[in-house]
Scaffold this motif. Structure first.
Motif, PDB file in Angstrom:
ATOM      1  N   ARG A  55       1.216  -1.159   0.102  1.00  0.00           N
ATOM      2  CA  ARG A  55      -0.053   0.372   0.306  1.00  0.00           C
ATOM      3  C   ARG A  55       1.295   1.338   0.611  1.00  0.00           C
ATOM      4  NH1 ARG A  55      -5.230   0.973  -1.149  1.00  0.00           N
ATOM      5  NH2 ARG A  55      -5.836  -0.566  -0.367  1.00  0.00           N
ATOM      6  N   LYS A  57       1.918   5.463   0.716  1.00  0.00           N
ATOM      7  CA  LYS A  57       1.179   6.413   0.793  1.00  0.00           C
ATOM      8  C   LYS A  57       2.148   7.525   1.060  1.00  0.00           C
ATOM      9  CE  LYS A  57      -2.889   6.594   2.439  1.00  0.00           C
ATOM     10  NZ  LYS A  57      -3.859   7.219   2.540  1.00  0.00           N
ATOM     11  N   VAL A  71      -6.032  -1.378   5.704  1.00  0.00           N
ATOM     12  CA  VAL A  71      -4.668  -2.033   5.770  1.00  0.00           C
ATOM     13  C   VAL A  71      -5.697  -3.824   6.204  1.00  0.00           C
ATOM     14  CG1 VAL A  71      -3.437  -2.326   8.265  1.00  0.00           C
ATOM     15  CG2 VAL A  71      -4.042  -0.533   7.018  1.00  0.00           C
ATOM     16  N   LEU A  87       3.838  -1.339   3.575  1.00  0.00           N
ATOM     17  CA  LEU A  87       3.484  -0.259   3.439  1.00  0.00           C
ATOM     18  C   LEU A  87       4.922   0.079   2.954  1.00  0.00           C
ATOM     19  CD1 LEU A  87       1.870   0.790   7.242  1.00  0.00           C
ATOM     20  CD2 LEU A  87       0.741  -0.298   4.804  1.00  0.00           C
TER      21      LEU A  87
END
Length: 139
Positions: A55, A57, A71, A87
């Motif tokens: 993911r 970000k 999540v 992440l």
């Protein structure tokens, strides 16, 4: 200044391609999932033995927040593919990409979050991530 949706989307795509190149430089193959729905990861990277599900970000601030559902979906997705969920965090102007395990997230009630300092302490740069992975294979 808030970015409009189109500019934010363009910046997200730019970040994802930057990560693809980082993984490819480490002899991993990587791909983004274009227009990924919230249940799917943003990126997948692997080298034939290890698969990472990521993911992505980024923030111009000192704290990144994630929806809990995103999540949990990342974790579910990784279990079904026998992949390692990560992440990929970018704190603009502060550091290179930081890769962090889901366990580093703090539960702030409505969302999960991670600050820059915590990410730097518990996360990994790309070369550390790959090196750690190779070391685990030798064990």
């Amino acid at each position: 200044m808030d970015l409009d949706v189109e500019n934010r989307q363009s910046l997200n795509i730019k970040h994802e391609y930057e990560l693809i190149n980082l993984f490819r430089d480490q002899n991993f193959e990587a791909a983004r999932l274009p227009g990924a729905i919230s249940r799917a990861p943003d990126l997948i990277a692997g080298d034939g033995e290890t698969v990472f599900i990521l993911r992505v970000k980024a923030t111009g601030g000192e704290r990144i927040e994630l929806f809990k559902k995103h999540v949990w979906d990342l974790k579910r997705f990784s279990v079904k593919l026998k992949a390692k969920p990560l992440l990929a965090l970018k704190y603009e102007g502060h550091s290179p990409w930081i890769f962090a395990h889901l366990s580093t997230l703090e539960d702030d009630g409505g969302r999960f979050a991670i600050g820059l300092e915590e990410a730097q302490l518990k996360g990994f740069k790309i070369n550390e991530l790959i090196s750690n992975e190779l070391q685990q294979r030798l064990v």
